[in-house]
Motif scaffolding. Structure first.
Motif, mmCIF file in Angstrom:
data_model
loop_
_atom_site.group_PDB
_atom_site.id
_atom_site.type_symbol
_atom_site.label_atom_id
_atom_site.label_comp_id
_atom_site.label_asym_id
_atom_site.label_seq_id
_atom_site.Cartn_x
_atom_site.Cartn_y
_atom_site.Cartn_z
ATOM 1 N N ASP A 8 51.921 47.573 15.429
ATOM 2 C CA ASP A 8 50.604 48.021 14.992
ATOM 3 C C ASP A 8 50.682 48.990 13.817
ATOM 4 O O ASP A 8 49.782 49.780 13.608
ATOM 5 C CB ASP A 8 49.857 48.650 16.160
ATOM 6 N N PHE A 238 44.260 40.083 20.441
ATOM 7 C CA PHE A 238 43.912 40.154 21.857
ATOM 8 C C PHE A 238 42.499 40.656 22.121
ATOM 9 O O PHE A 238 42.049 40.634 23.245
ATOM 10 C CB PHE A 238 44.899 41.082 22.583
ATOM 11 N N GLN A 240 38.248 41.028 21.518
ATOM 12 C CA GLN A 240 37.047 40.322 21.086
ATOM 13 C C GLN A 240 36.445 41.104 19.937
ATOM 14 O O GLN A 240 36.151 42.287 20.083
ATOM 15 C CB GLN A 240 36.030 40.283 22.227
ATOM 16 N N PRO B 42 49.659 49.275 21.709
ATOM 17 C CA PRO B 42 48.597 49.161 20.695
ATOM 18 C C PRO B 42 47.201 48.986 21.276
ATOM 19 O O PRO B 42 46.248 49.626 20.807
ATOM 20 C CB PRO B 42 49.006 47.935 19.896
ATOM 21 N N LEU B 43 47.086 48.164 22.310
ATOM 22 C CA LEU B 43 45.750 47.970 22.882
ATOM 23 C C LEU B 43 45.238 49.258 23.501
ATOM 24 O O LEU B 43 44.056 49.590 23.373
ATOM 25 C CB LEU B 43 45.783 46.880 23.957
ATOM 26 N N LYS B 45 45.837 52.266 22.578
ATOM 27 C CA LYS B 45 45.363 53.154 21.514
ATOM 28 C C LYS B 45 43.944 52.783 21.109
ATOM 29 O O LYS B 45 43.081 53.647 20.939
ATOM 30 C CB LYS B 45 46.253 53.001 20.278
ATOM 31 N N GLN B 46 43.713 51.478 20.978
ATOM 32 C CA GLN B 46 42.385 51.039 20.569
ATOM 33 C C GLN B 46 41.341 51.444 21.596
ATOM 34 O O GLN B 46 40.257 51.886 21.262
ATOM 35 C CB GLN B 46 42.357 49.524 20.372
ATOM 36 N N TYR B 47 41.710 51.313 22.871
ATOM 37 C CA TYR B 47 40.768 51.649 23.931
ATOM 38 C C TYR B 47 40.433 53.134 23.892
ATOM 39 O O TYR B 47 39.283 53.519 24.087
ATOM 40 C CB TYR B 47 41.329 51.263 25.300
ATOM 41 N N GLU B 65 35.614 42.994 29.027
ATOM 42 C CA GLU B 65 34.979 42.129 28.033
ATOM 43 C C GLU B 65 35.505 42.393 26.628
ATOM 44 O O GLU B 65 35.291 41.600 25.720
ATOM 45 C CB GLU B 65 33.463 42.324 28.078
ATOM 46 N N TRP B 66 36.178 43.525 26.457
ATOM 47 C CA TRP B 66 36.746 43.817 25.138
ATOM 48 C C TRP B 66 37.875 42.869 24.783
ATOM 49 O O TRP B 66 38.082 42.543 23.628
ATOM 50 C CB TRP B 66 37.268 45.250 25.111
ATOM 51 N N ALA B 67 38.625 42.480 25.813
ATOM 52 C CA ALA B 67 39.817 41.679 25.548
ATOM 53 C C ALA B 67 39.469 40.203 25.541
ATOM 54 O O ALA B 67 38.511 39.782 26.188
ATOM 55 C CB ALA B 67 40.873 41.953 26.601
ATOM 56 N N GLN B 68 40.254 39.447 24.829
ATOM 57 C CA GLN B 68 40.073 38.000 24.855
ATOM 58 C C GLN B 68 40.562 37.481 26.196
ATOM 59 O O GLN B 68 41.475 38.054 26.793
ATOM 60 C CB GLN B 68 40.877 37.361 23.731
ATOM 61 N N PRO B 69 39.950 36.386 26.678
ATOM 62 C CA PRO B 69 40.272 35.924 28.031
ATOM 63 C C PRO B 69 41.765 35.668 28.245
ATOM 64 O O PRO B 69 42.282 35.927 29.332
ATOM 65 C CB PRO B 69 39.481 34.619 28.160
ATOM 66 N N ALA B 71 44.204 37.227 26.968
ATOM 67 C CA ALA B 71 45.037 38.413 26.780
ATOM 68 C C ALA B 71 44.808 39.411 27.897
ATOM 69 O O ALA B 71 45.055 40.595 27.750
ATOM 70 C CB ALA B 71 44.748 39.051 25.428
ATOM 71 N N LYS B 74 47.766 41.674 28.981
ATOM 72 C CA LYS B 74 48.021 42.787 28.067
ATOM 73 C C LYS B 74 46.980 43.884 28.285
ATOM 74 O O LYS B 74 47.299 45.069 28.239
ATOM 75 C CB LYS B 74 47.972 42.300 26.619
#
Lengths: 305, 461
Positions: A8, A238, A240, B42-43, B45-47, B65-69, B71, B74
């Motif tokens: 990242d 990953f 949306q 990384p995810l 951090k975004q959260y 709902e933030w994540a793609q189905p 993923a 992860k």
């Protein structure tokens, strides 16, 4: 995109629209209410930049200001490290506290230079537009330099914070920049604050795989930036993210730089014209009039429903 | 390099294992908050960024709902990690909701709006003139670090031992890199120690630091405080002096030991003393993040297809490491020429180093001139190294039972078939009616044979 990022670490190039004709006093008369003042806009952008640098030790940011006739680098996180070192040797405090100050300072310098440039060359037909093609090209050149450095380099992406409307006369240079960004796998994200959608930026993010967004509530700009545009390329696989609703693919003609729905295309080099020409101004091919009328006649027929 | 991540993640696991109260205490300073943020996947951090300005508790479903189905795994890893580190706190009402740790939230918001500020006050004025140049500091750090590793190596080569730092020896022993001496044996390097030598600097550092923190508790230092300081160290500016006196006394002692590792340089003035973080300290926190290894070390090794190794180095440590698996042929002021021979590699394999480790060492330290070549280590060499390794595993020992003296061929065949079904048949000889089966299946086999022979006996009757 050709590359799939495995981490990242990002290099964000932010194109900040500071066109005085958009943000200035009589902007409301020209464009209608924007919903966010320049001060807020600038503060939100600064906080966003802090956030990007917070996310990873090795993240890099570059800020490019887009004025109405000029554009210029405001800040480069790699270069200012050296500057701040020289500051401390004089015994001053430094570090990120001064980052916002540095950007604000160079912003003021830029705006005053811009003012002179506008006064020196009062071409009222162009000034309400931003020199977007110029700053986009600068961003691409910068990224190109980063990519040529030895590995590993961060994942580059461009974020355009755009307010002023598209300038049709920049169509060719903007499209060329977009295609070279696509070639290098650099996504162009776009956040449009103005009142109308930007066809340029819609196409840019569509072609390069970036995100296009026009926040419904511009005064909450920071939230949009953090929620959507802070997402690094790795996490985008990953999460949306907003999908494009529709893209305005309209082109500008090469002869009068007007945005057109339907026009004449050179059969040799694909140049676009709004009127019929005897020869193509780009490649010099000559067109014969007789075939053309027949075809246009057919085209005008209403399609069977 | 996965190992770095494993080791550094271990460190964060240690942080996560701290009791809740201590962890919250850690989040009182925004430097530790930032360091923890950077260590997240990384995810995650975004959260954190998305939740930063959310005041209410967010239901699990909305987060999902933030994540793609595809993923979701992860996503779950990221959420679990955030919960472990108490960055988000679960609330169980009707459904599970997550709320961000208010302390963490407050500190990060502040960091975001102000951009931070220096973690501690820089010592100014007259002292600044006496701080070493960045280059000197790098040299100092490398020298210090090499001398640490040399202590380990000197135990291996039984050569003339240099001045031993008892603290470092203790840390090595604690990490299992050096054996604990008893009456029979003196101090010697273990298998793990050899493998440790071939790792890259960051993972080596992390492993030592981790051991160091675990020992700190025994010696009365508060591990929470120590971890907080280590995390903060990464935000210090390399090459600047920070006052020692502003630190609590426990940490002042720690600093001396960190200086022995080369993380900081200590300088003493007349009335006060100060410490200067080195590049090693900033690399330490950079490698904390989950992203792949982000360090460019100057390589120096060229491997040729004829198994010769040319190492452009004058460092004693590098020479000693090479000696672990290669035969040194001659040594020039800035060049060591060695050869990978069957004997030298076998000694390395015997001391617990794997062929993969040797190859990855050669690849990682490849000279810039050859590092662009694909593959960096010639295939003949890497293949031969692997072959030598498999050579050692030609004979595999497995405890087993030997069965013979079967009354009839039918019983014998039934037993063989049964053993084969179980997957434990090691050997059969039909003409002599013998078979060998893995030991762990013995009970099962015995039952089966008994049933078979009693069954046939009944038939016969």
């Amino acid at each position: 995109m050709a590359r799939n990022p495995t981490d990242d670490v990002s290099q964000v190039v932010l194109l900040l629209d500071v066109n005085p004709f958009f943000w200035g006093a009589d902007a409301e008369r020209l464009n209608g209410s924007v919903g966010i003042t320049f001060d807020q806009y600038f503060q939100h952008a600064l906080m966003f930049l802090n956030g990007i640098l917070l996310l990873n030790h090795t993240n890099k940011i570059v800020v490019i200001a887009t004025g109405s006739s000029t554009c210029g680098f405001l800040y480069d996180s790699t270069a200012t490290e050296n500057i701040s070192e020289s500051i401390t040797s004089k015994g001053k405090t430094k570090s990120q506290e001064s980052r916002s100050e540095l950007i604000t300072q160079s912003m003021q310098e830029f705006v005053s230079k811009e003012e002179e440039a506008v006064k020196a060359n009062p071409d009222s037909s162009k000034v309400q537009y931003s020199n977007f093609s110029g700053s986009l090209a600068m961003a691409l050149c910068y990224i190109q330099r980063v990519l040529r450095e030895p590995l590993p380099h961060p994942q580059p992406r461009i974020l355009c914070l755009q307010g002023s409307p598209d300038a049709p006369y920049q169509y060719i240079s903007v499209m060329n920049s977009i295609f070279s960004a696509q070639r290098n796998g650099i996504p162009i994200d776009a956040c449009v604050i103005g009142n109308q959608h930007s066809a340029f930026l819609q196409q840019a993010s569509h072609i390069t795989g970036g995100i296009y967004m026009k926040p419904p509530q511009p005064d909450g700009l920071f939230e949009y930036l953090m929620m959507i545009f802070a997402t690094d390329l790795f996490s985008r696989q990953f999460l949306q993210l907003p999908r494009p609703v529709g893209v305005d693919f309209r082109a500008s003609c090469f002869c009068h730089k007007k945005t057109i729905d339907m026009g004449y295309v050179c059969s040799v080099c694909l140049s676009i014209f709004c009127k019929h020409h005897q020869t193509c101004s780009t490649c010099g091919a000559t067109f014969s009039k007789s075939n053309l009328t027949a075809i246009t006649g057919m085209k005008r027929k209403a399609p069977p429903s | 390099m996965p190992r770095v991540r494993v080791v550094s993640r271990n460190f964060m696991e240690m942080v996560a294992a701290l009791p809740a109260a201590k962890l919250d205490l850690l989040y009182d300073r925004h430097w530790t908050c930032q360091a923890v943020l950077r260590s997240l996947p990384p995810l995650g951090k975004q959260y954190v960024m998305r939740l930063l300005y959310v005041e209410n508790a967010v239901p699990v479903k909305s987060l999902q709902e933030w994540a793609q189905p595809d993923a979701l795994s992860k996503h779950q890893v990221a959420i679990d990690r955030l919960e472990q580190l108490r960055v988000i706190l679960a609330e169980r009402k009707k459904e599970v909701c997550y709320r961000m740790n208010p302390k963490f939230q407050k500190q990060l918001r502040q960091a975001l709006s102000t951009g931070g500020g220096p973690p501690r006050d820089v010592v100014s004025g007259s002292i600044a003139a006496r701080t070493p140049s960045l280059e000197d500091l790098d040299n100092y750090a490398m020298k210090q670090w090499e001398s640490v590793l040399l202590q380990l190596v000197s135990c291996a080569s039984d050569g003339p031992t240099g001045p031993q730092n008892s603290f470092i020896t203790k840390v090595f022993q604690r990490a299992g890199l050096l054996s604990v001496p008893n009456e029979k044996e003196s101090l010697s390097i273990t298998d793990l120690g050899f493998q440790f030598l071939l790792m890259d600097t960051n993972s080596q550092l992390w492993q030592l630091v981790r051991e160091y923190v675990t020992t700190a508790e025994d010696r009365g230092t508060d591990s929470g405080e120590l971890i907080g300081f280590l995390l903060e160290l990464g935000f210090h500016h390399v090459g600047e002096a920070y006052g020692v006196n502003s630190l609590p006394p426990a940490l002042q002692k720690v600093l001396e030991e960190l200086a022995a590792l080369g993380l900081v340089q200590l300088q003493k003035g007349r009335s006060e003393s100060w410490y200067i973080p080195t590049k090693l300290a900033s690399n330490l926190s950079a490698s904390l993040s989950d992203s792949s290894d982000w360090q460019s070390s100057e390589g120096f090794v060229v491997v040729e297809t004829n198994f010769k190794v040319y190492a452009y180095t004058s460092s004693k440590l590098q020479t000693e490491i090479l000696r672990c698996f290669a035969r040194l042929e001659y040594q020039l002021p800035n060049l060591v020429v060695a050869a990978l021979t069957k004997e030298s590699v076998n000694t390395a394999l015997a001391s617990g180093i794997s062929a993969e480790q040797i190859i990855s060492f050669l690849r990682k330290h490849a000279h810039p001139h050859v590092s662009q070549r694909i593959p960096v280590v010639p295939e003949t060499v890497s293949d031969q190294l692997r072959l030598w390794e498999t050579d050692r595993n030609r004979v595999e020992l497995a405890p087993a039972y030997f069965y013979d003296d079967f009354p009839t061929m039918d019983i014998y065949e039934a037993v063989v078939a049964h053993a084969r079904d179980l997957g434990g048949l090691l050997y059969e000889d039909a003409s002599a009616r013998r078979l060998v089966v893995r030991a762990d299946l013995h009970e099962d086999m015995r039952m089966f044979i008994r049933k078979q022979s009693s069954g046939t006996a009944a038939q016969r009757r």
